[in-house]
Design a protein around this motif. Sequence first.
Motif, PDB file in Angstrom:
ATOM      1  N   THR A 177       0.830  -1.209   0.000  1.00  0.00           N
ATOM      2  CA  THR A 177       0.000   0.000   0.000  1.00  0.00           C
ATOM      3  C   THR A 177       0.861   1.253   0.000  1.00  0.00           C
ATOM      4  OG1 THR A 177      -1.830  -1.099   1.135  1.00  0.00           O
ATOM      5  CG2 THR A 177      -1.731   1.301   1.291  1.00  0.00           C
ATOM      6  N   ALA A 178       1.866   1.294   0.872  1.00  0.00           N
ATOM      7  CA  ALA A 178       2.709   2.489   0.987  1.00  0.00           C
ATOM      8  C   ALA A 178       3.514   2.730  -0.289  1.00  0.00           C
ATOM      9  CB  ALA A 178       3.646   2.347   2.185  1.00  0.00           C
ATOM     10  N   PHE A 179       4.136   1.682  -0.819  1.00  0.00           N
ATOM     11  CA  PHE A 179       4.926   1.862  -2.036  1.00  0.00           C
ATOM     12  C   PHE A 179       4.028   2.123  -3.245  1.00  0.00           C
ATOM     13  CE2 PHE A 179       8.384   0.338   0.511  1.00  0.00           C
ATOM     14  CZ  PHE A 179       9.529   0.863  -0.086  1.00  0.00           C
ATOM     15  N   GLY A 180       2.856   1.488  -3.276  1.00  0.00           N
ATOM     16  CA  GLY A 180       1.920   1.765  -4.356  1.00  0.00           C
ATOM     17  C   GLY A 180       1.436   3.200  -4.331  1.00  0.00           C
ATOM     18  N   TYR A 181       1.316   3.764  -3.151  1.00  0.00           N
ATOM     19  CA  TYR A 181       0.842   5.142  -3.008  1.00  0.00           C
ATOM     20  C   TYR A 181       1.788   6.135  -3.664  1.00  0.00           C
ATOM     21  CZ  TYR A 181      -1.330   9.135  -0.641  1.00  0.00           C
ATOM     22  OH  TYR A 181      -1.983  10.309  -0.368  1.00  0.00           O
ATOM     23  N   ILE A 182       3.092   5.807  -3.676  1.00  0.00           N
ATOM     24  CA  ILE A 182       4.057   6.715  -4.304  1.00  0.00           C
ATOM     25  C   ILE A 182       4.370   6.298  -5.737  1.00  0.00           C
ATOM     26  CG2 ILE A 182       5.038   7.379  -2.083  1.00  0.00           C
ATOM     27  CD1 ILE A 182       7.430   5.583  -2.635  1.00  0.00           C
ATOM     28  N   GLY A 183       3.746   5.209  -6.197  1.00  0.00           N
ATOM     29  CA  GLY A 183       3.862   4.852  -7.610  1.00  0.00           C
ATOM     30  C   GLY A 183       4.663   3.609  -7.913  1.00  0.00           C
ATOM     31  N   ILE A 184       5.059   2.842  -6.884  1.00  0.00           N
ATOM     32  CA  ILE A 184       5.811   1.607  -7.104  1.00  0.00           C
ATOM     33  C   ILE A 184       4.858   0.440  -6.895  1.00  0.00           C
ATOM     34  CG2 ILE A 184       7.794   0.213  -6.393  1.00  0.00           C
ATOM     35  CD1 ILE A 184       9.104   2.801  -5.393  1.00  0.00           C
ATOM     36  N   THR A 185       4.359  -0.102  -7.995  1.00  0.00           N
ATOM     37  CA  THR A 185       3.319  -1.126  -7.936  1.00  0.00           C
ATOM     38  C   THR A 185       3.788  -2.483  -8.447  1.00  0.00           C
ATOM     39  OG1 THR A 185       2.486  -0.400 -10.092  1.00  0.00           O
ATOM     40  CG2 THR A 185       1.469   0.589  -8.140  1.00  0.00           C
ATOM     41  N   ASP A 186       4.973  -2.541  -9.016  1.00  0.00           N
ATOM     42  CA  ASP A 186       5.532  -3.812  -9.477  1.00  0.00           C
ATOM     43  C   ASP A 186       6.237  -4.464  -8.290  1.00  0.00           C
ATOM     44  OD1 ASP A 186       6.493  -5.919 -10.973  1.00  0.00           O
ATOM     45  OD2 ASP A 186       8.172  -4.790 -11.822  1.00  0.00           O
ATOM     46  N   VAL A 187       5.556  -5.394  -7.637  1.00  0.00           N
ATOM     47  CA  VAL A 187       6.035  -5.955  -6.365  1.00  0.00           C
ATOM     48  C   VAL A 187       6.040  -7.476  -6.440  1.00  0.00           C
ATOM     49  CG1 VAL A 187       5.704  -6.039  -3.866  1.00  0.00           C
ATOM     50  CG2 VAL A 187       5.050  -3.976  -5.135  1.00  0.00           C
ATOM     51  N   ALA A 188       7.130  -8.081  -5.984  1.00  0.00           N
ATOM     52  CA  ALA A 188       7.217  -9.534  -5.826  1.00  0.00           C
ATOM     53  C   ALA A 188       7.565  -9.824  -4.372  1.00  0.00           C
ATOM     54  CB  ALA A 188       8.285 -10.124  -6.750  1.00  0.00           C
ATOM     55  N   SER A 189       7.017 -10.895  -3.809  1.00  0.00           N
ATOM     56  CA  SER A 189       7.284 -11.185  -2.398  1.00  0.00           C
ATOM     57  C   SER A 189       7.539 -12.675  -2.188  1.00  0.00           C
ATOM     58  CB  SER A 189       6.121 -10.723  -1.514  1.00  0.00           C
ATOM     59  OG  SER A 189       4.918 -11.368  -1.870  1.00  0.00           O
ATOM     60  N   VAL A 190       8.427 -12.945  -1.237  1.00  0.00           N
ATOM     61  CA  VAL A 190       8.804 -14.299  -0.846  1.00  0.00           C
ATOM     62  C   VAL A 190       8.928 -14.299   0.673  1.00  0.00           C
ATOM     63  CG1 VAL A 190      10.578 -16.100  -0.969  1.00  0.00           C
ATOM     64  CG2 VAL A 190      10.072 -14.709  -3.000  1.00  0.00           C
ATOM     65  N   ALA A 191       8.479 -15.377   1.324  1.00  0.00           N
ATOM     66  CA  ALA A 191       8.560 -15.416   2.784  1.00  0.00           C
ATOM     67  C   ALA A 191       8.964 -16.799   3.281  1.00  0.00           C
ATOM     68  CB  ALA A 191       7.231 -15.013   3.411  1.00  0.00           C
ATOM     69  N   ILE A 192       9.666 -16.804   4.395  1.00  0.00           N
ATOM     70  CA  ILE A 192       9.989 -18.018   5.136  1.00  0.00           C
ATOM     71  C   ILE A 192       9.023 -18.118   6.322  1.00  0.00           C
ATOM     72  CG2 ILE A 192      11.712 -19.090   6.658  1.00  0.00           C
ATOM     73  CD1 ILE A 192      13.868 -17.894   4.834  1.00  0.00           C
ATOM     74  N   GLU A 193       8.470 -19.307   6.534  1.00  0.00           N
ATOM     75  CA  GLU A 193       7.561 -19.530   7.658  1.00  0.00           C
ATOM     76  C   GLU A 193       8.105 -20.631   8.579  1.00  0.00           C
ATOM     77  OE1 GLU A 193       3.235 -18.048   6.369  1.00  0.00           O
ATOM     78  OE2 GLU A 193       3.615 -20.134   5.813  1.00  0.00           O
ATOM     79  N   TYR A 194       7.375 -20.900   9.659  1.00  0.00           N
ATOM     80  CA  TYR A 194       7.677 -21.971  10.618  1.00  0.00           C
ATOM     81  C   TYR A 194       8.911 -21.692  11.479  1.00  0.00           C
ATOM     82  CZ  TYR A 194       4.485 -24.845   7.780  1.00  0.00           C
ATOM     83  OH  TYR A 194       3.398 -25.344   7.097  1.00  0.00           O
ATOM     84  N   ASP A 195       9.334 -20.442  11.607  1.00  0.00           N
ATOM     85  CA  ASP A 195      10.564 -20.170  12.358  1.00  0.00           C
ATOM     86  C   ASP A 195      10.472 -20.647  13.805  1.00  0.00           C
ATOM     87  OD1 ASP A 195      13.199 -18.954  12.744  1.00  0.00           O
ATOM     88  OD2 ASP A 195      12.122 -17.508  13.989  1.00  0.00           O
ATOM     89  N   ASP A 199      11.715 -27.040  12.932  1.00  0.00           N
ATOM     90  CA  ASP A 199      11.830 -28.441  12.524  1.00  0.00           C
ATOM     91  C   ASP A 199      12.017 -28.535  11.013  1.00  0.00           C
ATOM     92  OD1 ASP A 199       9.324 -27.817  11.551  1.00  0.00           O
ATOM     93  OD2 ASP A 199       8.230 -28.938  13.076  1.00  0.00           O
ATOM     94  N   GLU A 200      11.712 -29.696  10.463  1.00  0.00           N
ATOM     95  CA  GLU A 200      11.934 -29.902   9.033  1.00  0.00           C
ATOM     96  C   GLU A 200      11.046 -29.001   8.181  1.00  0.00           C
ATOM     97  OE1 GLU A 200       8.692 -32.612  10.393  1.00  0.00           O
ATOM     98  OE2 GLU A 200      10.726 -32.145  11.104  1.00  0.00           O
ATOM     99  N   ARG A 201       9.923 -28.544   8.747  1.00  0.00           N
ATOM    100  CA  ARG A 201       9.075 -27.620   7.994  1.00  0.00           C
ATOM    101  C   ARG A 201       9.774 -26.277   7.783  1.00  0.00           C
ATOM    102  NH1 ARG A 201       3.819 -28.209  11.691  1.00  0.00           N
ATOM    103  NH2 ARG A 201       5.520 -28.270  13.215  1.00  0.00           N
ATOM    104  N   LEU A 202      10.505 -25.829   8.787  1.00  0.00           N
ATOM    105  CA  LEU A 202      11.294 -24.608   8.633  1.00  0.00           C
ATOM    106  C   LEU A 202      12.369 -24.810   7.569  1.00  0.00           C
ATOM    107  CD1 LEU A 202      12.342 -21.788   9.351  1.00  0.00           C
ATOM    108  CD2 LEU A 202      13.611 -22.831  11.251  1.00  0.00           C
ATOM    109  N   MET A 203      13.073 -25.938   7.625  1.00  0.00           N
ATOM    110  CA  MET A 203      14.128 -26.199   6.652  1.00  0.00           C
ATOM    111  C   MET A 203      13.570 -26.228   5.230  1.00  0.00           C
ATOM    112  SD  MET A 203      16.822 -26.314   8.468  1.00  0.00           S
ATOM    113  CE  MET A 203      16.009 -25.122   9.549  1.00  0.00           C
TER     114      MET A 203
END
Length: 230
Positions: A177-195, A199-203
Motif C-alpha cells: 500500500t505504501a509503495f503503491g501510493y508513491i507509484g511503485i506497484t511492481d512488487v514480488a514477495s517471498v517469505a519463510i515460515e515456521y521459524d 523443525d523440518e518444515r522450517l528447513m
Amino acid sequence: MTTLLLLDASARPFSSATHRHGSHTRRLTARFLARWRAMRPDDAVIHRDIGRDPPQPVNADWIHAAFTPPEKREPWMREALKPSDRLIDEVLVADLIVAGVPMYNFGPPAQFKAYIDNIVRVGRTFGFDRARQGEPYWPLLAEQAKTLVLFSSRGDYGYDPDGRIAAMNHVESSIRTAFGYIGITDVASVAIEYDEFGDERLMSSIAQAEQAADDLVDRLIARRSLGRAA
C-alpha cells in the motif's frame, strides 16, 4: 546499468545462513544480492541497514517542515528534513528495491515503519493539490518503472493469501500500500515460515524461499535484458 537499493530491517544483525539465531530476511536479501552480482557485477548497490541504524520517527518538527512549501522553509526545517531527503534520494535513483522485512507481531518492525514515514512525503514522492479535479493525491514515481522485491519471515505459518491466518498478516499488505501510493506497484514477495517450530518444515520453507529468490533474480535480469533489446 541497474541500481539496486538493498534494505535490511531485521533487528538481528546476522544471517541465519551463518548464525543459529540469525535473520532469515537477511539470509534472503544476501542470497539475492550475491546471485545478482554474480550475473551483473557492474550494477550499483546501495545498502541501507534499517535494522541497525533506523531512521528517526516522524515528529512535530518534521511534519511542520514537510508541509511547508520548500520556498518558505526556514533553515531549521531544511535541517529537519535532511535525513528524509537522503532516504528519498536513494529511492529515486534505484531501479530495483530489495527489502528484507520480518514480521514482528503481525506487522513490519517499527524501524521499517519509520522508514516508510520518511519516504512517503508530500511534494517528493506523492503530490497533493486540494484544488485538483478528481483525486487530490497522486503518485510521483509512477512513470519510473521501479520494482520492489519483498523478503519476509514469520514465526507461525499460514499467512499467505487463503492461509489459515492470512487476515493477521499486515506486512506485505501495508508495504504494498505504501509503495503503491508513491507509484511503485511492481512488487514480488517471498517469505519463510515456521521459524518458531524449528523443525523440518522450517528447513523446507527456507529451501523453497531460497529457490524462489534465485528464480526472481533470473526473471528480473531476463526482463531487463529484454527491455534493453527492445
